[in-house]
Design an enzyme around this catalytic site. Structure first.
Site, short mmCIF file in Angstrom:
data_model
loop_
_atom_site.label_atom_id
_atom_site.label_comp_id
_atom_site.label_asym_id
_atom_site.label_seq_id
_atom_site.Cartn_x
_atom_site.Cartn_y
_atom_site.Cartn_z
N HIS A 49 0.74 -1.11 0.10
CA HIS A 49 0.30 -0.05 0.05
C HIS A 49 0.90 1.18 -0.16
O HIS A 49 2.15 0.89 0.18
CB HIS A 49 -0.87 0.14 1.24
CG HIS A 49 -1.86 -0.93 0.83
ND1 HIS A 49 -2.87 -1.20 1.96
CD2 HIS A 49 -2.38 -1.86 0.11
CE1 HIS A 49 -3.68 -2.20 1.71
NE2 HIS A 49 -3.34 -2.68 0.51
N GLU A 51 1.03 3.83 2.13
CA GLU A 51 2.02 3.94 3.26
C GLU A 51 3.04 2.99 3.55
O GLU A 51 4.36 3.65 4.03
CB GLU A 51 1.17 3.59 4.46
CG GLU A 51 -0.37 4.33 4.59
CD GLU A 51 -1.53 3.60 3.84
OE1 GLU A 51 -2.48 3.79 4.45
OE2 GLU A 51 -1.33 3.05 2.92
N CYS A 73 -5.38 0.83 6.44
CA CYS A 73 -6.03 -0.18 6.73
C CYS A 73 -5.46 -0.84 7.96
O CYS A 73 -4.39 -0.68 8.67
CB CYS A 73 -5.82 -1.27 5.45
SG CYS A 73 -4.23 -1.88 5.45
N CYS A 82 -1.43 -1.49 7.58
CA CYS A 82 -0.86 -0.49 7.49
C CYS A 82 -0.63 0.21 8.65
O CYS A 82 0.48 0.63 9.12
CB CYS A 82 -1.11 0.62 6.52
SG CYS A 82 -1.02 -0.25 4.73
N SER A 166 -19.16 4.14 -39.03
CA SER A 166 -19.11 5.20 -37.89
C SER A 166 -17.57 5.41 -37.33
O SER A 166 -17.22 6.34 -36.35
CB SER A 166 -19.45 4.48 -36.49
OG SER A 166 -18.72 3.30 -36.34
N THR A 194 -22.98 -4.16 -31.80
CA THR A 194 -21.78 -3.45 -31.84
C THR A 194 -20.76 -4.31 -32.47
O THR A 194 -19.86 -3.89 -33.43
CB THR A 194 -21.46 -2.42 -30.66
OG1 THR A 194 -22.37 -1.66 -30.30
CG2 THR A 194 -19.99 -1.75 -30.82
N GLY A 292 -24.04 -0.38 -28.25
CA GLY A 292 -24.49 0.63 -29.02
C GLY A 292 -25.84 1.31 -28.46
O GLY A 292 -25.98 1.44 -27.43
N SER A 298 -30.71 1.92 -22.84
CA SER A 298 -31.10 1.01 -21.53
C SER A 298 -30.79 1.63 -20.34
O SER A 298 -31.28 1.73 -19.26
CB SER A 298 -30.89 -0.35 -21.73
OG SER A 298 -31.55 -1.14 -22.75
#
Length: 365
Positions: A49, A51, A73, A82, A166, A194, A292, A298
């Site tokens: 991490h 630290e 953490c 940590c 496209s 697509t 697409g 949606s």
């Protein structure tokens, strides 16, 4: 000086973009007598991490102040806590931008540090730190991927001609931004049409960046191995999201066994939100929705987007048969339309991007 050093820590954290998902972006700075001794960041998923890297980079630690963008953490995960290293290093003060939303950590890291006699300050540049980890906070708190819609359109709102041409609507600068998005998000989602029309690779073309998961929404399992997204699956990161009615099909088994395609299946009673939860169960914390038209529509209809960017090119098709980027809406009044909020305007030479978010604050992309 707290803001100054925390801003440096935030910039350190950004160096981990594209490498740490589904972990958070975290940066740290070690300071003594207002002099920076070391900096560090969380470099890759499963690695040390921020630290730890910062403390290991410093010639001394005793009596120092540690600035960190997220609460350290306090539990054993892929790495040791940590907080243990911070205490062992005899750090005098810990300045933290924001609490960790993970219930395994939230508040506990601070408590451990305080019980060890370390002075703790919380809330320095908190908004900036939370914006940095919009994806992490959403995923941890809801177990649903952060969803970002990206689309390139003409001035009259089309994504392709009636012949499905496209490439390219937007310019190279706008497409470079898309590559940055592909590096930032864990997965890219498109519909089967697509794939059939464009045969996209859905890979990040920027050198050194990791490829996201490729997610294909294909209810009726209509795509085949002739498309690159299926045949070029050496990294085994392609998912097909399809109806559970297709599980026993020979094609289902062939794509799974021959090309190592992973499947997410759904029943007739499940909706798009249910599908997102299933995607999240694979540690995919964020999705870039690239198309697409029916897929984008949606997400807007079901209000399942967290943000997005609509990139507009100065081109006009003027053809009612060209493919619109949205369809299926029928508001009678202007006020019934969707109003995008928290807008940021991006200029890509002669292209314009409308970046939008449900909540205030932009992603670090």
């Amino acid at each position: 000086m707290h803001n100054y050093f925390m801003e440096i820590a935030i910039n350190e954290a950004k160096k981990g973009i594209g490498a740490v998902n589904p972990n958070p972006l975290v940066g740290a700075v070690l300071v003594k007598d207002n002099e920076i001794l070391a900096t560090g960041y969380h470099e890759f998923y499963g690695g040390p991490h921020a630290e730890v890297n910062t403390i290991n980079n410093s010639p001394i630690t005793e009596g120092c102040t540690l600035y960190v963008t997220l609460e350290p953490c306090s539990h054993h995960g892929k790495t040791p806590p940590c907080t243990e290293l911070i205490i062992k290093s005899k750090i005098k003060k810990c300045v933290i931008a924001t609490l960790d939303p993970n219930p395994l950590v939230s508040g506990r890291g601070i408590k451990q540090l305080q019980e060890a006699g370390i002075e703790v300050i919380v809330g320095i540049l908190e908004k900036e730190a939370r914006d940095l980890n919009k994806v992490f906070f959403k995923y941890i708190e809801n177990k649903i991927p952060y969803t970002f819609i990206k689309v390139g359109i003409t001035l009259d709102g089309k994504i392709a001609t009636k012949a499905f041409s496209s490439q390219w609507i937007t310019n190279s600068l706008a497409r470079t931004k898309v590559e940055n998005y592909r590096n930032f998000f864990s997965g890219i989602l498109v519909g089967a049409n697509t794939v059939i029309q464009d045969n996209p690779s859905l890979r990040c073309k920027t050198v050194g960046n990791r490829n996201p998961y490729r997610l294909i929404l294909d209810k009726d399992l209509i795509i085949s191995e002739k498309y690159s997204i299926i045949s070029n699956n050496t990294d085994q990161k392609t998912f097909i999201i399809t109806s559970d009615k297709n599980i026993n099909l020979e094609k289902f088994q062939f794509l799974r066994d021959k090309f190592a395609i992973k499947f997410i299946t759904f029943s007739e009673s499940e909706n798009l939100k249910d599908i997102l939860k299933k995607i999240g169960s694979y540690n995919i914390d964020s999705i870039l929705v690239e198309g697409g038209s029916s897929v984008i529509s949606s997400f807007f209809k079901e209000n399942l987007y967290d943000g997005g960017e609509i990139m507009i090119a100065p081109k006009i098709l003027g053809d009612n048969l060209a493919i619109p980027f949205l369809s299926g809406f029928s508001p009678l009044l202007i006020d019934e339309g969707i109003t995008l909020e928290n807008i940021k305007i991006n200029l890509y030479d002669n292209n314009v991007g409308f970046e939008f978010y449900k909540e205030d604050g932009c992603l670090p992309v």
